[in-house]
Design a protein around this motif. Sequence first.
Motif, PDB file in Angstrom:
ATOM      1  N   ASN A 138      -3.460   7.675   1.716  1.00 47.28           N
ATOM      2  CA  ASN A 138      -3.957   8.296   0.852  1.00 47.28           C
ATOM      3  C   ASN A 138      -4.813   6.985   0.821  1.00 47.28           C
ATOM      4  N   LEU A 139      -5.282   5.927   1.089  1.00 51.49           N
ATOM      5  CA  LEU A 139      -5.608   5.147   0.863  1.00 51.49           C
ATOM      6  C   LEU A 139      -6.587   5.282   2.033  1.00 51.49           C
ATOM      7  N   LEU A 140      -7.885   5.036   1.844  1.00 49.46           N
ATOM      8  CA  LEU A 140      -9.328   4.505   2.691  1.00 49.46           C
ATOM      9  C   LEU A 140      -9.771   3.446   2.634  1.00 49.46           C
ATOM     10  N   LEU A 141      -9.618   2.560   3.836  1.00 46.78           N
ATOM     11  CA  LEU A 141      -9.811   1.477   3.813  1.00 46.78           C
ATOM     12  C   LEU A 141     -11.941   1.030   4.582  1.00 46.78           C
ATOM     13  N   MET A 142     -13.276   0.595   3.931  1.00 42.99           N
ATOM     14  CA  MET A 142     -14.187   0.283   4.683  1.00 42.99           C
ATOM     15  C   MET A 142     -14.904  -0.395   4.657  1.00 42.99           C
ATOM     16  N   THR A 193       0.778  -1.288  -0.229  1.00 44.51           N
ATOM     17  CA  THR A 193       0.420   0.376  -0.308  1.00 44.51           C
ATOM     18  C   THR A 193       1.158   1.405  -0.329  1.00 44.51           C
ATOM     19  N   ASP A 194       0.886   2.237  -0.154  1.00 44.76           N
ATOM     20  CA  ASP A 194       0.974   3.763  -0.536  1.00 44.76           C
ATOM     21  C   ASP A 194       0.993   4.277   0.653  1.00 44.76           C
ATOM     22  N   GLY A 195       1.926   3.846   1.479  1.00 46.31           N
ATOM     23  CA  GLY A 195       1.634   4.621   3.010  1.00 46.31           C
ATOM     24  C   GLY A 195       0.537   3.328   4.024  1.00 46.31           C
ATOM     25  N   ARG A 196       0.197   3.868   5.206  1.00 48.07           N
ATOM     26  CA  ARG A 196      -0.521   3.615   5.974  1.00 48.07           C
ATOM     27  C   ARG A 196      -1.859   3.654   5.553  1.00 48.07           C
ATOM     28  N   PRO A 197      -2.558   2.738   5.747  1.00 47.77           N
ATOM     29  CA  PRO A 197      -4.240   2.781   5.438  1.00 47.77           C
ATOM     30  C   PRO A 197      -4.783   3.173   6.437  1.00 47.77           C
ATOM     31  N   ALA A 198      -5.805   3.516   6.359  1.00 46.35           N
ATOM     32  CA  ALA A 198      -7.626   4.645   7.989  1.00 46.35           C
ATOM     33  C   ALA A 198      -8.043   3.691   7.551  1.00 46.35           C
ATOM     34  N   LEU A 199      -8.825   3.149   8.746  1.00 47.24           N
ATOM     35  CA  LEU A 199      -9.501   2.278   8.268  1.00 47.24           C
ATOM     36  C   LEU A 199     -11.621   3.174   9.296  1.00 47.24           C
ATOM     37  N   MET A 200     -12.119   1.926   8.490  1.00 47.69           N
ATOM     38  CA  MET A 200     -13.760   2.666   8.763  1.00 47.69           C
ATOM     39  C   MET A 200     -14.216   1.630   9.282  1.00 47.69           C
ATOM     40  N   PHE A 201     -14.666   1.380  10.047  1.00 48.44           N
ATOM     41  CA  PHE A 201     -15.737  -0.115   9.961  1.00 48.44           C
ATOM     42  C   PHE A 201     -17.138   0.220  10.536  1.00 48.44           C
ATOM     43  N   GLN A 202     -18.383  -0.956  10.706  1.00 45.60           N
ATOM     44  CA  GLN A 202     -19.453  -0.921  10.391  1.00 45.60           C
ATOM     45  C   GLN A 202     -19.778  -0.094  11.914  1.00 45.60           C
ATOM     46  N   GLU A 203     -18.731  -0.673  12.788  1.00 49.92           N
ATOM     47  CA  GLU A 203     -18.909   0.247  14.274  1.00 49.92           C
ATOM     48  C   GLU A 203     -18.395   1.099  14.480  1.00 49.92           C
ATOM     49  N   LEU A 209     -11.436   1.711  -0.602  1.00 48.32           N
ATOM     50  CA  LEU A 209     -11.406   0.541  -0.649  1.00 48.32           C
ATOM     51  C   LEU A 209     -12.975  -0.077  -0.102  1.00 48.32           C
ATOM     52  N   PHE A 210     -13.398  -0.222  -0.631  1.00 48.53           N
ATOM     53  CA  PHE A 210     -15.063   0.137   0.721  1.00 48.53           C
ATOM     54  C   PHE A 210     -15.493  -1.637  -0.190  1.00 48.53           C
ATOM     55  N   VAL A 211     -15.815  -1.832   0.973  1.00 47.12           N
ATOM     56  CA  VAL A 211     -16.519  -3.525   1.158  1.00 47.12           C
ATOM     57  C   VAL A 211     -17.656  -3.172   1.811  1.00 47.12           C
ATOM     58  N   THR A 212     -18.775  -4.106   1.094  1.00 48.83           N
ATOM     59  CA  THR A 212     -20.396  -3.964   0.428  1.00 48.83           C
ATOM     60  C   THR A 212     -20.618  -4.916   0.427  1.00 48.83           C
TER      61      THR A 212
END
Length: 259
Positions: A158-162, A78-88, A193-196
């Motif tokens: 640079n990358l948001l993981l949801m 990944t280009d740097g450390r990603p940020a994360l966002m979860f359902q909770e 990068l969004f998971v659903t």
Amino acid sequence: MATTLAKAEEAVEHAARIEHVSKSFTTPAGQQLVLDDITVDVAPGEFVTLLGASGCGKSTLLNLVAGLDRPTAGTITTDGRPALMFQEHALFPWLTAGRNIELALRLRGVPKPERRGRTEELLELVRLKGAYGKRVHELSGGMRQRVALARALAQESNLLLMDEPFAALDAITRDLLHDELTRIWAETGVSVLFVTHNVREAVRLAQRVILLSSRPGRIAREWTVGIPQPRRIEDAPVAELSLEITDVLRGEIRRHGQH
Ligand SMILES: Nc1ncnc2c1ncn2[C@@H]1O[C@H](COP(=O)(O)OP(=O)(O)OP(=O)(O)O)[C@@H](O)[C@H]1O
Ligand SMILES: [Mg+2]
């Protein structure tokens, strides 16, 4: 030297590069292959959704990209450390909305005098102006997810993981947050990068939808979504493509005997 340079250049061409990734878990029933040979690139500024039935390995893949777990085979960069966002939302309940965001700024090394101003800017970006001093329990579900989004953005990754960040919200709030996320994505240029497991949500948001099959999770199909933003979830082209993807998804589920 030349090799190092080439590597550095390559690193910024991808927000994330998932190459031939497989993941097995050891269970009482033996080795369980959850992800099988997944290859996905996310370009800088691109919005990609990973879509698949419950249990197909979406969260497992996102956790691998986040570096929370290691693949059994393959590589992820990944280009740097990603940020994360979860359902909770995972906000600290003993901190105010503002303090939750400031903590992320502090961890990133933002000097104290700058933190308050930056936090106010982030609250404005997620349309929560004036919520700085609000406690988490005073916020609605939608507001909490906005704070969680602001906190993720505070990391300036640079990358948001949801991972299904809006799944627990009512349809109207979810709709509003889709609009906000699309706007923020366009304004900030962050890669997502969004998971659903929600087909319409995937089509509403993404430039590219990647469908995973189940048991093991494999890439089944991929669609480029050319519908101009901002889209509405009710738009005819969104509904049309959703229908096409749903048919393929149903076929996948039938094939693997799941529901
Ligand atoms: N740490 C673990 N140990 C063993 N099995 C695991 C582990 N984590 C996930 N699994 C298994 O891997 C499979 C995929 O799980 P995962 O949570 O990635 O699915 P998902 O696609 O995110 O599902 P959902 O849409 O319900 O969130 C499941 O069968 C799950 O039981
Ligand atoms: Mg999941």
